[in-house]
Design a protein around this motif. Structure first.
Motif, PDB file in Angstrom:
ATOM      1  N   ALA A 513       0.823  -1.211   0.000  1.00  0.00           N
ATOM      2  CA  ALA A 513       0.000   0.000   0.000  1.00  0.00           C
ATOM      3  C   ALA A 513       0.864   1.272   0.000  1.00  0.00           C
ATOM      4  N   ASN A 514       2.061   1.171   0.541  1.00  0.00           N
ATOM      5  CA  ASN A 514       2.941   2.342   0.563  1.00  0.00           C
ATOM      6  C   ASN A 514       3.820   2.346  -0.699  1.00  0.00           C
ATOM      7  N   ASN A 515       4.431   3.489  -0.976  1.00  0.00           N
ATOM      8  CA  ASN A 515       5.384   3.533  -2.096  1.00  0.00           C
ATOM      9  C   ASN A 515       6.716   2.989  -1.597  1.00  0.00           C
ATOM     10  N   VAL A 516       7.090   1.801  -2.051  1.00  0.00           N
ATOM     11  CA  VAL A 516       8.289   1.156  -1.521  1.00  0.00           C
ATOM     12  C   VAL A 516       9.485   1.285  -2.461  1.00  0.00           C
ATOM     13  N   VAL A 517       9.277   1.981  -3.573  1.00  0.00           N
ATOM     14  CA  VAL A 517      10.402   2.162  -4.507  1.00  0.00           C
ATOM     15  C   VAL A 517      10.846   3.615  -4.413  1.00  0.00           C
ATOM     16  N   LYS A 518      11.717   3.884  -3.460  1.00  0.00           N
ATOM     17  CA  LYS A 518      12.116   5.270  -3.204  1.00  0.00           C
ATOM     18  C   LYS A 518      13.589   5.485  -3.482  1.00  0.00           C
ATOM     19  N   GLY A 519      14.247   4.473  -4.019  1.00  0.00           N
ATOM     20  CA  GLY A 519      15.675   4.600  -4.314  1.00  0.00           C
ATOM     21  C   GLY A 519      16.492   3.646  -3.460  1.00  0.00           C
ATOM     22  N   VAL A 520      17.651   3.289  -3.993  1.00  0.00           N
ATOM     23  CA  VAL A 520      18.521   2.340  -3.282  1.00  0.00           C
ATOM     24  C   VAL A 520      18.917   2.943  -1.927  1.00  0.00           C
ATOM     25  N   GLY A 521      18.794   2.121  -0.878  1.00  0.00           N
ATOM     26  CA  GLY A 521      19.156   2.579   0.456  1.00  0.00           C
ATOM     27  C   GLY A 521      17.991   3.134   1.254  1.00  0.00           C
ATOM     28  N   LYS A 522      16.786   3.136   0.667  1.00  0.00           N
ATOM     29  CA  LYS A 522      15.620   3.653   1.405  1.00  0.00           C
ATOM     30  C   LYS A 522      14.832   2.475   1.998  1.00  0.00           C
TER      31      LYS A 522
END
Ligand SMILES: Cc1cc2nc3c(=O)[nH]c(=O)nc-3n(C[C@H](O)[C@H](O)[C@H](O)COP(=O)(O)OP(=O)(O)OC[C@H]3O[C@@H](n4cnc5c(N)ncnc54)[C@H](O)[C@@H]3O)c2cc1C
Length: 814
Positions: A513-522
Motif C-alpha cells: 500500500a505504501n510507495n516502496v520504490v524510493k531509491g537504493v538505500g531507502k
C-alpha cells in the motif's frame, strides 16, 4: 466409462462433517458447479464415531463466533426434513480448582462481548442441573443454555442434503488417487471412477488430509490420535428432560446423556498416535473406512477412575460400548484451514476433536475464503500458513501434537511456552545467551530470548491475575536500559526475503500500500492489503539495489507473508520476479536507545550522524571489520539500527557490540522488553492489533498508505474504508499498572459493552497498564472513561491520545 463429471469448478474431497459443511455453504453462496467425493460412504472417517458435544465458547474470539454459527445452523437444520437430532440441552463446566474458577470468570467476562448467555452458577446449582455429580472438590461452575449435542452422522447427512438441494453433486465410493497441477495451480483430480478437470480442490480429508496433501507436495501437519469414550447401559428415566453436557477439565473428563445412559470421555495424560510415529509420517491403511481401533483400557483407566469420583453412578452401571476412534490433531489444537502454497488447493481438516462443534463455522469461513479468494475473518490462528518448515519433520510435528493432546484441558496462561521439541532453530548467539542467564521463549520453532534473569526490577508491578503467572520483573530493567542508555536485541529469527528481478519494484509497488520504490538505500514501512483493504501483511521493505529489495517481517510470518507474495506473483503473472526466503542466511541485532549511535560509531568509520545516515535508510558498512547491512529503524521508539550480518560473523559481531557498549550502559535485552516498549510507542503488531479483518485507517496506519500511487492491491476498498470509518483502534491506559488486561476482555462505556480488548501489557516508562481495542468511532474521543472486566471486577481506564510516549518522535529522529 467415467461416472464422474469431466469438469467441475470446485471438487471437495471428503464427506465427513467438514466436507459436507463446505459443500453446503458453497451452495448457499451460489456456487452450483461443485462436486463432493468420498472414498467410501459419507461419514466413514472420524465423523461417524464422534461423541457429538457442541460447545461454543473457546479461547479464541474467531473460533467462538464460528461455533456460534454452528449452533445457529444446527437449530435451523433441525426444522428441515433431514434433522440432525440437535438437542439444545445446555452445558456445565465445573471448576475443581481455584485457578479454573478464575478461568471461568474470565470466560464469563468475554462471553459478554459476544452476547453469549454464559453465567456463573454455584456448585449446588450445578448439581440441581446434573443431579448425578458428587460435589467433592467443586469450587464453582458456569452454565451456557444454548450449547447442545447433535448426532454427527445425521449432521453430515443433513448438510449433504442441503448441499444437494442447491446443486452439489455427491459421489461416494469414489477415491481420489492423484491431483494434477499446471503452472502452480490445481488443474484436475484423478479418481478411480475417472478424471475431473477443476479450478479448485478442497481437501476435507480429516485425518487422511496429509495423504491427500502429499499428492501435490503440500505438507499438512496432522496426525491421527486415538481418542476414546464409553457409553453406559441405560439407567435413567427415559422421559426425564435431557441432562446438560458436563465438562470437568481439572479431572480431564466430559459427559453427555446418551439415550438414558451416559457417554463419558476424556483426554488421557498418555496419548497415543495411530499410523504415524516420530520417524514416519501417517500411513493410514487404504481400507480404513468406517473402522475403529482396538479398545485401550490401560490408557483409559485414569479417566474412568476420575469419572467415578465425579459421578459415582459410573462405578455401578454397566458399559454398553467402548469407542476408540482416530481423529486428526494439529500441533496447536487449532484447525488447519485455507489455501496452501499450491494455487486453488484448499484444506479444511485437523479438527482436533471439536470438529462437530466447529463444522458449521468451518464450512462458512472456508466457503467464503474460496469464493473471495481470501479470508473474510481473521483466521490466522487456523491458517495452514502458520506452520513453518519445521513441521516437515514427523518428529517435531508429533512431539508438538503429543504435548497439546496431553495438555488439552489444562489452563494455558499468557506467556506460557511450549516444552516439546526444543531447541529447534537457534541464532548464532544462542550459547552466549544461555551462558548469560537468558530465559527463552519459542516462536515458529525459533529459540528467542524473552529476558535475562540477571537483574530484577520492581516486584510490586507484577500484574494481578493470570498475566502475573509467567511475568518477570527483569523486563523492566531491560525496558529502562533501552529508554535511558541502550539495549542489544538478538532478532536473528526475523523472517527475511529477497525480492529481485527487472519487475521487482513494479511488483512490490502493486502488492504494497505504501510507495516502496524510493531509491537504493531507502527503507519503507508498509502493509500488503487484500481486496477488502484488510491487512494481509505488515513489514518493512528496503531497496538494496535497482532491482533488488529486502523484506523484513515477524518471526512467525514467513510462510504466510511470503506465501501471499507468491500468490500475488502467480495471479498477476509477474513471472520474472524471484522471491527467496533468506531468513536463515542472516543474523540480525537491534542496537536501540539514545546511546546506540555512540556505541556503533566507536566501531565504524561510516558517518552515523543524522544527516549522513537518516532515519529509514540502510547502508552496507563495516563494523569492526565485519561486513554488515545497517538499517536505521526502530520498533521500540528509540534511536537505533538493525544490523544484518552473515550467520558466520554473528557471534563475533554480537560480542564486539556488547564489549563496545560497556561504557555506554548497553545491556542485552529480550523480546518481552520489546513488547512493553512498542506498546508504549503504539507500534502495531500483525496478529496483535492488526490482521486481515482490520484496515489501515481504522488501525491508525493511514500514514503508510500512498493513495497517490496510481494503483495498488486493495486501493479502491482502502479509499472506501477511509471515507466510511466506523471504528478506530484506541489506546486505553490504566493508572494501576497491575490492573493489566491481555486480550479479549469486555469493554464497557456508560454501562454498555462496546467491544473487547485486542492486546494489553505494561508500559514501564509511563508507569501504566496499556491496552488497545477497536471501538465505535463515536466513543473514541481521548479522555473517555472506560471499564474493562478483569476476572470478575471492572477496572477503570481512559482512552488516551497516541502515541503514549514521545509523540513528536524526537527520540527516533535524534
Ligand atoms: C472418539 C471421538 C469423539 C469425538 N467427539 C467430539 C465431540 O464431542 N464434539 C466435537 O465437536 N468433535 C468431536 N470429535 C471430533 C469430530 O468427530 C471430528 O473433528 C470430525 O468428525 C472430523 O470431520 P472431517 O470431515 O474433518 O473428517 P472425517 O469425518 O474423517 O471425513 C474425512 C472423509 O474423507 C474421506 N477421504 C479420505 N481420503 C479420501 C480420498 N483419497 N478420496 C476420497 N475421499 C477420501 C474419508 O472417507 C472420510 O469420509 C470426536 C472425535 C473422536 C474420534
Amino acid at each position: 466409462m467415467s461416472v464422474v463429471p469431466a469438469r467441475a469448478k470446485i471438487v471437495i474431497i471428503g464427506g465427513g462433517v467438514g466436507g459436507t459443511s463446505v459443500a453446503y455453504h458453497l451452495a448457499e453462496l451460489g456456487e452450483k458447479d461443485v462436486v463432493l467425493l468420498d472414498r467410501n460412504e459419507l461419514t466413514s472417517g472420524s465423523t461417524f464415531h464422534s461423541a457429538g458435544l457442541v460447545g461454543q465458547l473457546r479461547a479464541d474470539p474467531t473460533l467462538t463466533l464460528m461455533n456460534m454459527h454452528s449452533v445457529e445452523l444446527y437449530r435451523k437444520l433441525q426444522s428441515t426434513d433431514t434433522p440432525p437430532s440437535w438437542r439444545e440441552c445446555g452445558s456445565i463446566k465445573l471448576a475443581s480448582t481455584p485457578e479454573r474458577m478464575q478461568e471461568i470468570r474470565r470466560q464469563i467476562g468475554w462471553a459478554k462481548s459476544f452476547g453469549l448467555d454464559l453465567h456463573e452458577i454455584s456448585p449446588q446449582e450445578a448439581q440441581n442441573l446434573f443431579p448425578l455429580i458428587d460435589l467433592e472438590g467443586v469450587v464453582g461452575a458456569c452454565y451456557m443454555a444454548s450449547d447442545g449435542q447433535v448426532d454427527p452422522s445425521q449432521l453430515a447427512m443433513a448438510l449433504a442434503a442441503g448441499a444437494r438441494k442447491n446443486g452439489v453433486q455427491i459421489y461416494t465410493h469414489t477415491r481420489v488417487l492423484e491431483i494434477k497441477t499446471k503452472n502452480g495451480r490445481v488443474s484436475s483430480v484423478v479418481t478411480d471412477k475417472g478424471e475431473i478437470e477443476c479450478d479448485i480442490v478442497v481437501n476435507c480429508g480429516g485425518m487422511y488430509a496429509p495423504q491427500i496433501g502429499r499428492m501435490v507436495d503440500v505438507r499438512i501437519p496432522i496426525v491421527p490420535m486415538s481418542h476414546q469414550y464409553l457409553i453406559t447401559d441405560n439407567f435413567m428415566d427415559a422421559d426425564a428432560p435431557l441432562l446438560p453436557s458436563l465438562r470437568d477439565p481439572d479431572n480431564l473428563i466430559y459427559f453427555r446423556q446418551e439415550v438414558s445412559g451416559l457417554l463419558m470421555g476424556g483426554y488421557e495424560r498418555k496419548s497415543q498416535a495411530w499410523s504415524a510415529d516420530y520417524n514416519s509420517i501417517d500411513d493410514i491403511p487404504a481400507n480404513f473406512n468406517s473402522m475403529l481401533l482396538p479398545d485401550d483400557w490401560d490408557r483409559f483407566y485414569d479417566i474412568a477412575e476420575a469419572s467415578q469420583k465425579r459421578v459415582p453412578k459410573m462405578a455401578e452401571v454397566g458399559i454398553k460400548s467402548f469407542i476408540n476412534g482416530p481423529e486428526g490433531f494439529t500441533p496447536d489444537n487449532e484447525f488447519c484451514l485455507g489455501e496452501t502454497k499450491v494455487g486453488g488447493f484448499y484444506v479444511a481438516a485437523g479438527f482436533c476433536a471439536h470438529g462437530i462443534a466447529g463444522a458449521g463455522g468451518i464450512g462458512k469461513v472456508v466457503a467464503e475464503w474460496i469464493v473471495a479468494g481470501e479470508p473474510t475473518m481473521d483466521l490466522w490462528h487456523m491458517d495452514i500458513k502458520r506452520f513453518g518448515a519445521s513441521y516437515e519433520s514427523p518428529n517435531f510435528t508429533l512431539k508438538r501434537i503429543t504435548e497439546n493432546y496431553e495438555e488439552y484441558y489444562d489452563i494455558h496462561y499468557p506467556g506460557e511456552e511450549r516444552k516439546s521439541a526444543r531447541p529447534k532453530l537457534t541464532s548464532p548467539v544462542y550459547e552466549w545467551h544461555k551462558a548469560h542467564g537468558a530465559v527463552f521463549g519459542e516462536k515458529a520453532s525459533w529459540e528467542r530470548v524473552n529476558y535475562y534473569e540477571n537483574t530484577m526490577g520492581d516486584e510490586t508491578k507484577r500484574p494481578q491475575g493470570w498475566l502475573g503467572k509467567n511475568w518477570s520483573s527483569a523486563v523492566q530493567v531491560e525496558h529502562h536500559a533501552t529508554r535511558n542508555a541502550a539495549g542489544l536485541f538478538d532478532e536473528s529469527s526475523f523472517a527475511k526475503a529477497q525480492i529481485s528481478g527487472d519487475r521487482a519494484g513494479e511488483f512490490l509497488n502493486y502488492v504494497c500500500a505504501n510507495n516502496v520504490v524510493k531509491g537504493v538505500g531507502k527503507t519503507v514501512y508498509t502493509q500488503a492489503l487484500n481486496s477488502k483493504a484488510g491487512i494481509e501483511s505488515d513489514y518493512t521493505v528496503t531497496q538494496t539495489d535497482i532491482n533488488e529489495f529486502m523484506i523484513i517481517t515477524g518471526t512467525a510470518f514467513a510462510t504466510h507473508d511470503f506465501g501471499w507474495l507468491e500468490k500475488m506473483r502467480r495471479e498477476l503473472s509477474f513471472d520474472g520476479v524471484e522471491i527467496s526466503n533468506i531468513t536463515r542466511d542472516l543474523a540480525c541485532f537491534g542496537v536501540m536507545g539514545p546511546n546506540s549511535r555512540s556505541i556503533l560509531q566507536s566501531l565504524t568509520t561510516t558517518d552515523l550522524s543524522h544527516s549522513a545516515f537518516p532515519f529509514m535508510t540502510s547502508q552496507e558498512i563495516e563494523i569492526a571489520g565485519i561486513q554488515v547491512r545497517a538499517t536505521r529503524i526502530t520498533y521500540v521508539g528509540e534511536l537505533g539500527w538493525e544490523i544484518y550480518s552473515s550467520i558466520e560473523d554473528g557471534l563475533n559481531l554480537w560480542k564486539i557490540i556488547i564489549d563496545a557498549g560497556q561504557d555506554f550502559g548497553l545491556i542485552a535485552c529480550g523480546y518481552r522488553a520489546i513488547e512493553s516498549l512498542r506498546l508504549e510507542k503504539g507500534y502495531r503488531a500483525w496478529a496483535g492489533e492488526i490482521n486481515t479483518e482490520t484496515n489501515p485507517y481504522e488501525a491508525g496506519l493511514g500514514f503508510a498508505v500512498a493513495l497517490k500511487k496510481e494503483n495498488f492491491h486493495g486501493k479502491l476498498a482502502c479509499m472506501d474504508a477511509k471515507e466510511k470509518l466506523k471504528r478506530k483502534l484506541v489506546a486505553i491506559v490504566f493508572d494501576d499498572i497491575t490492573s493489566t488486561p491481555f486480550g479479549s476482555e469486555p469493554i464497557r462505556i456508560n454501562n454498555e459493552v462496546m467491544g473487547r480488548i485486542k492486546t494489553g501489557g505494561q508500559g514501564y516508562t509511563i508507569n501504566k497498564a496499556i491496552a488497545y481495542a477497536y471501538l465505535p468511532i463515536q466513543v473514541c474521543e481521548p479522555g473517555t472513561n472506560v471499564e474493562v472486566e478483569l476476572f470478575g471486577h471492572w477496572a477503570s481506564g481512559v482512552i488516551t491520545n497516541e502515541p503514549l510516549f514521545d509523540p513528536s518522535n524526537e527520540r527516533i529522529r535524534a
